[in-house]
Each structure stands twice: as C-alpha cells, then as structure tokens.
Design an enzyme around this catalytic site. Structure first.
Site, PDB file in Angstrom:
ATOM      1  N   SER A 105       0.821  -1.198   0.123  1.00  0.00           N
ATOM      2  CA  SER A 105       0.095   0.014   0.102  1.00  0.00           C
ATOM      3  C   SER A 105       0.842   1.360  -0.121  1.00  0.00           C
ATOM      4  CB  SER A 105      -0.945   0.007   1.317  1.00  0.00           C
ATOM      5  OG  SER A 105      -1.447   1.281   1.580  1.00  0.00           O
TER       6      SER A 105
ATOM      7  N   LYS B 104       1.809  -3.831   6.645  1.00  0.00           N
ATOM      8  CA  LYS B 104       2.307  -4.177   5.152  1.00  0.00           C
ATOM      9  C   LYS B 104       3.806  -3.787   5.207  1.00  0.00           C
ATOM     10  CE  LYS B 104      -1.605  -4.534   3.374  1.00  0.00           C
ATOM     11  NZ  LYS B 104      -1.751  -6.163   2.916  1.00  0.00           N
TER      12      LYS B 104
ATOM     13  N   TYR C  15      -2.159  -1.493  10.835  1.00  0.00           N
ATOM     14  CA  TYR C  15      -2.390  -1.806   9.750  1.00  0.00           C
ATOM     15  C   TYR C  15      -1.271  -1.563   8.708  1.00  0.00           C
ATOM     16  CZ  TYR C  15      -4.059  -2.005   4.979  1.00  0.00           C
ATOM     17  OH  TYR C  15      -3.703  -2.187   3.435  1.00  0.00           O
TER      18      TYR C  15
HETATM   19  P1  NAD Z   1     -11.230  -7.166   0.962  1.00  0.00           P
HETATM   20  O1  NAD Z   1     -11.154  -7.195   2.366  1.00  0.00           O
HETATM   21  O2  NAD Z   1     -12.191  -6.861  -0.097  1.00  0.00           O
HETATM   22  O3  NAD Z   1     -10.595  -8.510   0.467  1.00  0.00           O
HETATM   23  C1  NAD Z   1      -9.704  -9.392   1.406  1.00  0.00           C
HETATM   24  C2  NAD Z   1     -10.216 -10.843   1.352  1.00  0.00           C
HETATM   25  O4  NAD Z   1      -9.385 -11.528   2.158  1.00  0.00           O
HETATM   26  C3  NAD Z   1     -11.709 -10.913   1.935  1.00  0.00           C
HETATM   27  O5  NAD Z   1     -12.517 -11.709   0.880  1.00  0.00           O
HETATM   28  C4  NAD Z   1     -11.480 -11.606   3.104  1.00  0.00           C
HETATM   29  O6  NAD Z   1     -12.755 -12.333   3.467  1.00  0.00           O
HETATM   30  C5  NAD Z   1     -10.197 -12.310   2.824  1.00  0.00           C
HETATM   31  N1  NAD Z   1      -9.534 -12.966   4.149  1.00  0.00           N
HETATM   32  C6  NAD Z   1      -8.867 -11.692   5.255  1.00  0.00           C
HETATM   33  N2  NAD Z   1      -8.562 -12.607   6.176  1.00  0.00           N
HETATM   34  C7  NAD Z   1      -8.166 -13.831   5.522  1.00  0.00           C
HETATM   35  C8  NAD Z   1      -7.709 -15.152   6.029  1.00  0.00           C
HETATM   36  N3  NAD Z   1      -7.244 -15.332   7.150  1.00  0.00           N
HETATM   37  N4  NAD Z   1      -7.930 -16.042   5.476  1.00  0.00           N
HETATM   38  C9  NAD Z   1      -8.385 -16.158   4.277  1.00  0.00           C
HETATM   39  N5  NAD Z   1      -9.111 -15.078   3.619  1.00  0.00           N
HETATM   40  C10 NAD Z   1      -9.001 -13.975   4.484  1.00  0.00           C
HETATM   41  O7  NAD Z   1      -9.867  -6.247   0.515  1.00  0.00           O
HETATM   42  P2  NAD Z   1      -9.369  -5.633  -0.680  1.00  0.00           P
HETATM   43  O8  NAD Z   1      -9.715  -4.150  -0.596  1.00  0.00           O
HETATM   44  O9  NAD Z   1      -9.694  -6.325  -1.717  1.00  0.00           O
HETATM   45  O10 NAD Z   1      -7.768  -5.657  -0.315  1.00  0.00           O
HETATM   46  C11 NAD Z   1      -7.075  -6.753  -0.718  1.00  0.00           C
HETATM   47  C12 NAD Z   1      -5.387  -6.459  -0.390  1.00  0.00           C
HETATM   48  O11 NAD Z   1      -5.120  -5.303  -0.800  1.00  0.00           O
HETATM   49  C13 NAD Z   1      -5.166  -6.374   1.057  1.00  0.00           C
HETATM   50  O12 NAD Z   1      -4.220  -6.878   1.522  1.00  0.00           O
HETATM   51  C14 NAD Z   1      -5.318  -4.888   1.491  1.00  0.00           C
HETATM   52  O13 NAD Z   1      -4.568  -4.703   2.740  1.00  0.00           O
HETATM   53  C15 NAD Z   1      -4.539  -4.429   0.315  1.00  0.00           C
HETATM   54  N6  NAD Z   1      -4.745  -2.967  -0.149  1.00  0.00           N
HETATM   55  C16 NAD Z   1      -6.058  -2.424  -0.127  1.00  0.00           C
HETATM   56  C17 NAD Z   1      -6.381  -1.267  -0.486  1.00  0.00           C
HETATM   57  C18 NAD Z   1      -7.693  -0.754  -0.581  1.00  0.00           C
HETATM   58  O14 NAD Z   1      -7.981   0.580  -0.430  1.00  0.00           O
HETATM   59  N7  NAD Z   1      -8.651  -1.503  -0.842  1.00  0.00           N
HETATM   60  C19 NAD Z   1      -5.230  -0.221  -0.606  1.00  0.00           C
HETATM   61  C20 NAD Z   1      -3.887  -0.780  -0.482  1.00  0.00           C
HETATM   62  C21 NAD Z   1      -3.785  -2.261  -0.319  1.00  0.00           C
HETATM   63  C1  WQD Z   2      -9.667   9.298   0.969  1.00  0.00           C
HETATM   64  C2  WQD Z   2      -9.851  11.053   1.162  1.00  0.00           C
HETATM   65  C3  WQD Z   2     -10.189  11.450   3.548  1.00  0.00           C
HETATM   66  C4  WQD Z   2     -14.167   9.338   3.853  1.00  0.00           C
HETATM   67  C5  WQD Z   2      -7.153   4.614   3.222  1.00  0.00           C
HETATM   68  C6  WQD Z   2      -6.101   3.783   4.055  1.00  0.00           C
HETATM   69  C7  WQD Z   2      -4.797   3.409   3.213  1.00  0.00           C
HETATM   70  C8  WQD Z   2      -5.475   2.536   1.880  1.00  0.00           C
HETATM   71  C9  WQD Z   2      -6.411   3.272   1.301  1.00  0.00           C
HETATM   72  C10 WQD Z   2      -5.141   0.242   2.430  1.00  0.00           C
HETATM   73  C11 WQD Z   2      -9.240  11.315   2.722  1.00  0.00           C
HETATM   74  C12 WQD Z   2     -11.501  11.755   2.566  1.00  0.00           C
HETATM   75  C13 WQD Z   2     -12.947   9.932   3.416  1.00  0.00           C
HETATM   76  C14 WQD Z   2     -15.194  10.377   4.231  1.00  0.00           C
HETATM   77  C15 WQD Z   2     -13.858  12.162   3.577  1.00  0.00           C
HETATM   78  N1  WQD Z   2      -6.007   1.249   2.312  1.00  0.00           N
HETATM   79  N2  WQD Z   2     -12.746  11.235   3.149  1.00  0.00           N
HETATM   80  N3  WQD Z   2     -15.033  11.842   4.172  1.00  0.00           N
HETATM   81  O1  WQD Z   2      -7.234   7.592   3.664  1.00  0.00           O
HETATM   82  O2  WQD Z   2      -6.679   7.887   1.479  1.00  0.00           O
HETATM   83  O3  WQD Z   2      -6.635   5.498   2.640  1.00  0.00           O
HETATM   84  O4  WQD Z   2      -7.415   3.568   2.147  1.00  0.00           O
HETATM   85  O5  WQD Z   2      -3.998   0.052   2.197  1.00  0.00           O
HETATM   86  O6  WQD Z   2      -4.080   2.621   3.951  1.00  0.00           O
HETATM   87  O7  WQD Z   2      -5.609   4.684   5.193  1.00  0.00           O
HETATM   88  O8  WQD Z   2      -8.758   6.512   1.839  1.00  0.00           O
HETATM   89  O9  WQD Z   2     -10.948   6.545   0.926  1.00  0.00           O
HETATM   90  O10 WQD Z   2     -10.478   6.887   3.627  1.00  0.00           O
HETATM   91  O11 WQD Z   2      -9.987   8.747   2.234  1.00  0.00           O
HETATM   92  O12 WQD Z   2     -13.682  13.345   3.606  1.00  0.00           O
HETATM   93  O13 WQD Z   2     -16.206   9.981   4.677  1.00  0.00           O
HETATM   94  O14 WQD Z   2     -11.270  10.950   1.485  1.00  0.00           O
HETATM   95  O15 WQD Z   2     -10.137  12.379   4.464  1.00  0.00           O
HETATM   96  O16 WQD Z   2      -8.575  12.579   2.224  1.00  0.00           O
HETATM   97  P1  WQD Z   2      -7.317   7.085   2.459  1.00  0.00           P
HETATM   98  P2  WQD Z   2     -10.104   7.233   2.152  1.00  0.00           P
END
Ligand code: NAD
Ligand code: WQD
Length: 339
Positions: free
Chosen positions: A125, A154, A150
């Site tokens: 991330s 990562k 969290y």
């Molecule tokens: P998500 O929660 O939609 O998907 C994660 C999936 O993993 C889910 O289906 C959940 O049931 C499964 N899971 C969780 N723990 C498990 C376990 N112990 N065993 C088996 N399955 C398990 O999340 P996402 O948004 O698709 O994110 C996927 C990956 O990307 C994650 O590692 C997350 O940290 C990373 N990531 C997400 C974002 C974001 O904003 N969505 C941003 C950066 C990184």
């Molecule tokens: C985006 C912008 C908020 C909600 C998070 C995690 C990051 C990554 C992605 C996994 C920000 C603003 C949001 C609301 C708002 N995940 N906001 N009102 O914070 O960039 O990142 O998700 O790795 O680790 O921290 O994403 O979508 O929460 O926010 O004004 O109700 O929207 O302040 O500027 P963020 P977000």
C-alpha cells in the site's frame, strides 16, 4: 498454469481473478469469507464463463495452509490479497491485524520456501510512504514509520518477503496500491464494504443512494488546490490487470531482481471536492455534504510516480476518474436495487 489467489473473493482479488481467467490462467481462490461473500464466485462466472476453484480456508490455520499447498503442489504463482484492511480497527485491535496479516503471510511463505521455485505477489500500500515530502511518490522514496498497526503490517510484510527472497527460491513482486475504487463495468462484482464505509467513494455512492444522509468532508484547510486532501484514485480493473502483468513477468522469468517493487496508481492526484464533482457529473445528481474537522491520521497529499510500472511492466491505467466513479455508481445501484 495454476495460480493461487488468496482473498480472491474480496474487492481487488475478485477483479484480479476475472483478469487472470481472461488470460486463461487456472485460478484457485482461497478465502475465509471474513470480508466477502460466496456469491462473488457466481459474479466471476457470469463475467468469464468460468467458476474458479474455491477453497474456504482461514490462512491463520497453519496446518490448513500446509495441507492446501501439498494438495496444490503444481502452483505456478501466488497472489496474496488476504488481509484485514480497516485502519481504525487496527488501532483498536492491533493483534488481530498482526495475526491475520503477518502470521498468515509467514505460513504461506514457509510452504513456498520448500519449493524448487516459487512466484509471489504481495498487496502492499502507498500507506508505507506516509506523507512523503516530494510528489509524485517514486518507489525510491523512503518508507516512513507506520501511522497505524495496519500500515505496519504492510511494512513488516514487505520486510519479511525481502528477507525470504534473499535466502530461498521465492521470487516476489511488491505492489504498492494507491486508492483503488470502482467496479467491473458489468457490475457483476464490486466493492462491498461491511457496515459504514470508511473510504470515500463507497461513502459517496451510498449517500447518492440515500443510504447515508450526507458525506462529511474531513477538512478544507489543507494546503492543496481547494483545501481538501488529495489522493490517487485508481480503477480496480486497471489495478487487477497490473497483477496479471506482474505475474507473467515472474512466471516468464523477466524479473530483473528476485524482489521488485512497483507503485500502482494513475499518477494524478484528485481532491475530495474533485471526486464529489466527478460523482455529481456521472450520476446527474447533487451530493449532500458538509465540511467537518480533519480526520486524525489523514495525510495531505499522496499520488504516485508511475514511471517504473509504465516502463518496466509496460502497464498504464486506462480509465479516467469519471469512468471509475461511474462504475462504482453502477455497482451501488445494482446492489441496492437487488435487495
Ligand atoms: P477485501 O477485504 O475486500 O478482501 C480481502 C479478502 O481476504 C476478503 O475476501 C477476506 O474474506 C479475505 N481474508 C481476510 N483474512 C483472511 C484469512 N485469514 N484467510 C483467508 N481469507 C482471508 O480487501 P481488498 O480491498 O480487496 O484488499 C486486498 C488487499 O489489498 C489487502 O491486502 C489490502 O490490505 C490491500 N490494499 C487494499 C487497499 C484498498 O484501499 N482496498 C489499498 C492498498 C492495499
Ligand atoms: C480518501 C480521502 C479522507 C471518507 C485508506 C487507507 C490506506 C489505503 C487506502 C489500504 C481522504 C476523505 C474519506 C469520508 C472524507 N488502504 N474522506 N470523508 O485515507 O487515503 O486511505 O484507504 O492500504 O491505507 O488509510 O482513503 O478513502 O479513507 O479517504 O472526506 O467519509 O477522502 O479524508 O482525504 P485514505 P479514504
């Protein structure tokens, strides 16, 4: 060629399974359904004409992970999405996050390390950069002290993988996602947050549907174009396609190093107000919102330098912000109208 996708029923995982199946990979999904629904398998089948193999396994169960990899010893690559991802929850329940995101990773790598050769892709991330001083953020930007458990999982995950690639036959790619949004254009799969969405775009689409009264915009006194925070919102389908390219790079041994890192973003920052206005344009309706104080832990501005992914992977995002938001809106309408 058999590919294991952990967390393959989740938001990013399910879109990646679709793109893998479109490229004729044989996919085995591992998920414990802790943050997803079994129905996602049907959505994937409706898009691709094929239901992936599915194993309901909790990756915190070390013995189950061992049995799984014994059964699927012909796996050519693992894409590891499974993790818990709620930043606020991780502050309250850090050990849940260290167990789910770190212990599971260790168990998988222990199995891959036994192999003659293994290919591994990790969901990292942009949170590892914190508030970087220079924008856009390149992969060479130093990782900062994590702002949440969290985020720390990562960083620790990246370090564990780095150490393992030094002493084993595991080749790995770390993909640092910026802010993934949107859904498959078919609206057969998409993002399904449980409870009140913490992320901006699902909160906006739920507000647009009338499920939430009004969006709280967290602060308009940041030093940005309009005072609201800036992020790099990437369409999840573009993100999913990058995984297929990264995987092909590993299985075709095109990787220059045993461990490579790529930013996955669009390269463009958008403010919260710009996202709102894109939503209003694609939905043709006004979004109710109010400006409220800053949210603790938010950084001002984060967007990617994508040169490395563009040149080395040969990947580039195709969708605009409006297209991504239009897909999120289509999905939201379909989900709500079907309930
Ligand atoms: P998500 O929660 O939609 O998907 C994660 C999936 O993993 C889910 O289906 C959940 O049931 C499964 N899971 C969780 N723990 C498990 C376990 N112990 N065993 C088996 N399955 C398990 O999340 P996402 O948004 O698709 O994110 C996927 C990956 O990307 C994650 O590692 C997350 O940290 C990373 N990531 C997400 C974002 C974001 O904003 N969505 C941003 C950066 C990184
Ligand atoms: C985006 C912008 C908020 C909600 C998070 C995690 C990051 C990554 C992605 C996994 C920000 C603003 C949001 C609301 C708002 N995940 N906001 N009102 O914070 O960039 O990142 O998700 O790795 O680790 O921290 O994403 O979508 O929460 O926010 O004004 O109700 O929207 O302040 O500027 P963020 P977000």
């Amino acid at each position: 060629m058999k590919i294991v996708v952990t967390g393959g029923l989740g938001f990013i995982g399910s879109h990646t399974v679709v793109e893998l199946q479109n490229e004729n990979f044989e996919v085995v999904v591992v998920d414990n359904l802790s943050n997803s629904s079994i129905d996602v398998l049907d959505g994937i089948e409706r898009i691709t004409g094929k239901k992936p193999l599915f194993e309901q396994i909790d990756l915190r169960d070390k013995a189950a992970v061992q049995v799984f990899f014994q059964k699927h010893e012909d796996v050519a690559g693992v894409i590891h999405f499974a993790a818990s991802k709620a930043v606020g929850e991780s502050v309250k329940e850090p050990l849940l996050y260290y167990e789910n995101n770190v212990a599971s990773l260790v168990y998988i790598l222990q199995e891959l390390q036994k192999k003659q050769e293994a290919n591994f892709i990790f969901s990292s991330s942009c949170t590892v950069y914190g508030q970087a001083e220079v924008m856009p953020i390149a992969e060479t930007t130093p990782v900062q002290t994590a702002m949440s458990p969290y985020g720390n999982t990562k960083q620790i995950g990246e370090e564990i993988i780095t150490d393992v690639t030094k002493v084993s036959n595991v080749n790995a790619i770390l993909l640092r996602y910026f802010n993934p949004i949107g859904s498959h254009p078919s609206a057969e799969i998409g993002e399904l947050p449980m409870g009140v969405p913490q992320n901006l775009v699902p909160f906006i689409t739920q507000t647009g549907m009338g499920l939430r009264e009004s969006l709280s915009v967290y602060g308009n006194d940041y030093p940005t174009v309009d005072g609201t925070c800036v992020r790099d919102y990437i369409h999840v389908v573009d993100l999913a396609k990058a995984h297929v390219i990264a995987l092909q790079r590993l299985v075709n041994k095109k990787n220059a190093e045993k461990l490579e890192v790529f930013n996955l973003g669009t390269g463009t920052g958008s403010s919260v107000l710009e996202v709102i206005s894109a939503f209003e344009k694609v939905s043709g309706q006004k979004l109710p919102y109010t400006i409220v104080p800053r949210r603790e832990g938010d950084v001002t501005s984060v967007y990617a330098n994508t040169d490395k992914a563009n040149t080395v992977l040969g990947w580039k995002t195709q969708s605009t912000l409006e297209e991504a938001i239009a897909s999120a809106w289509k999905w939201e309408q379909k989900v709500r109208n079907s309930r």
